[in-house]
Design a protein around this motif. Structure first.
Motif, short mmCIF file in Angstrom:
data_model
loop_
_atom_site.label_atom_id
_atom_site.label_comp_id
_atom_site.label_asym_id
_atom_site.label_seq_id
_atom_site.Cartn_x
_atom_site.Cartn_y
_atom_site.Cartn_z
N ALA A 164 -12.66 3.39 74.60
CA ALA A 164 -12.68 4.86 74.66
C ALA A 164 -11.24 5.35 74.76
O ALA A 164 -10.49 4.92 75.66
CB ALA A 164 -13.49 5.36 75.85
N THR A 176 -14.58 5.25 70.65
CA THR A 176 -14.84 6.69 70.73
C THR A 176 -13.54 7.42 71.02
O THR A 176 -12.82 7.06 71.96
CB THR A 176 -15.86 7.00 71.85
N ARG A 206 -15.67 6.93 66.19
CA ARG A 206 -16.28 8.24 66.08
C ARG A 206 -15.51 9.19 66.99
O ARG A 206 -14.87 8.77 67.96
CB ARG A 206 -17.75 8.22 66.47
N ALA A 240 -19.71 6.28 75.25
CA ALA A 240 -18.69 5.44 74.65
C ALA A 240 -18.79 4.00 75.12
O ALA A 240 -18.54 3.05 74.36
CB ALA A 240 -17.30 5.99 74.98
#
Length: 261
Positions: free
Chosen positions: A161, A204, A232, A257
């Motif tokens: 993340a 993420t 993403r 995430a």
């Protein structure tokens, strides 16, 4: 005529003075970079920590021990006391072991921060943690997103993340200091875009909608360098760089995430 000549002379002297000030400000590249990138903070929150010896320093790692449990490594921002972030991570991830690195010069860590040192320290922490934990997740925020991205490009991590991440600190600095020769001055470039293509862990990117420090466009540039399907992006509406962690959407994004399949 004499008035015009005097005005031209005044302009020349003014330009020369500005040039001297400019050169003086650029003369110490290391000092300029340190003042821009690194703002060491003391560890203000009590709690468990470990001391990790590394080459040239000893590091304070704020800790929540969970032997054998999934682990989270956390790398914070350039002016962050990561001990203050631990309570939020403890609340969000009650079953995870937590390891939050105080960079060199931060908290009780010794030494001077710099990109090569931070990268080496992240690797040392990873190797220490993997002796007890089969699953390692990584979170990096702001400056720490570059540390986290490079670590994930070189070691196996379960999930990644990146909070308010950038393509490179160099490009961020160019946006903020367009009148300076930033590409010459800066040495610690934290080029996340250059390593993103080597990251295979599900990633993420968490973006603050109104971030004026690391603008969303910098994150968009970073996203383009991941392989298809790896990363993403989640935009936290209404958030800025410093308050993103106070928004409920942020909590959900971080939980998702690091959620398992």
């Amino acid at each position: 005529m004499r008035i015009l000549q005097a005005l031209r002379l005044m302009r020349l002297w003014a330009a020369a003075g500005l040039a001297l000030l400019y050169l003086a400000g650029c003369s110490d590249r290391d000092a300029w970079q340190r003042s821009m990138l690194y703002h060491p903070q003391p560890a203000r929150q009590a709690g468990d920590s470990l001391t990790l010896p590394v080459d040239g320093a000893t590091l304070q790692i704020s800790l929540r021990s969970r032997p054998g449990a999934p682990a989270i490594l956390y790398f914070g921002g350039n002016a962050e006391d990561v001990s203050g972030t631990r309570p939020q991570l403890e609340r969000l991830f009650p079953d995870h072991a937590l390891y939050l690195m105080h960079y060199r010069g931060y908290g009780q860590s010794t030494g001077e921060p710099g990109e090569p040192a931070l990268h080496a320290d992240a690797l040392a922490l990873y190797e220490h943690v993997r002796r007890e934990h089969a699953e390692i997740n990584v979170i990096g925020r702001s400056l720490g997103s570059g540390v986290a991205a490079r670590l994930a490009s070189e070691r196996s991590v379960a999930r990644l993340a990146l909070i308010t991440p950038y393509d490179s600190i160099e490009n961020v600095a160019v946006e903020h200091y367009p009148w300076l020769p930033v590409r010459w001055l800066i040495r610690d470039r934290f080029d996340s875009a250059a390593v993103a293509g080597r990251i295979s862990a599900p990633t993420t990117l968490i973006v603050a909608e109104h971030d004026t420090l690391i603008r969303p466009g910098r994150t968009a540039q970073l996203a383009m360098h991941f392989k298809p399907g790896v990363a993403r992006t989640v935009v936290v509406a209404g958030a800025n760089h410093n308050d993103i962690g106070t928004h409920p959407v942020y909590d959900r994004a971080l939980l998702e995430a690091l959620a398992g399949d």
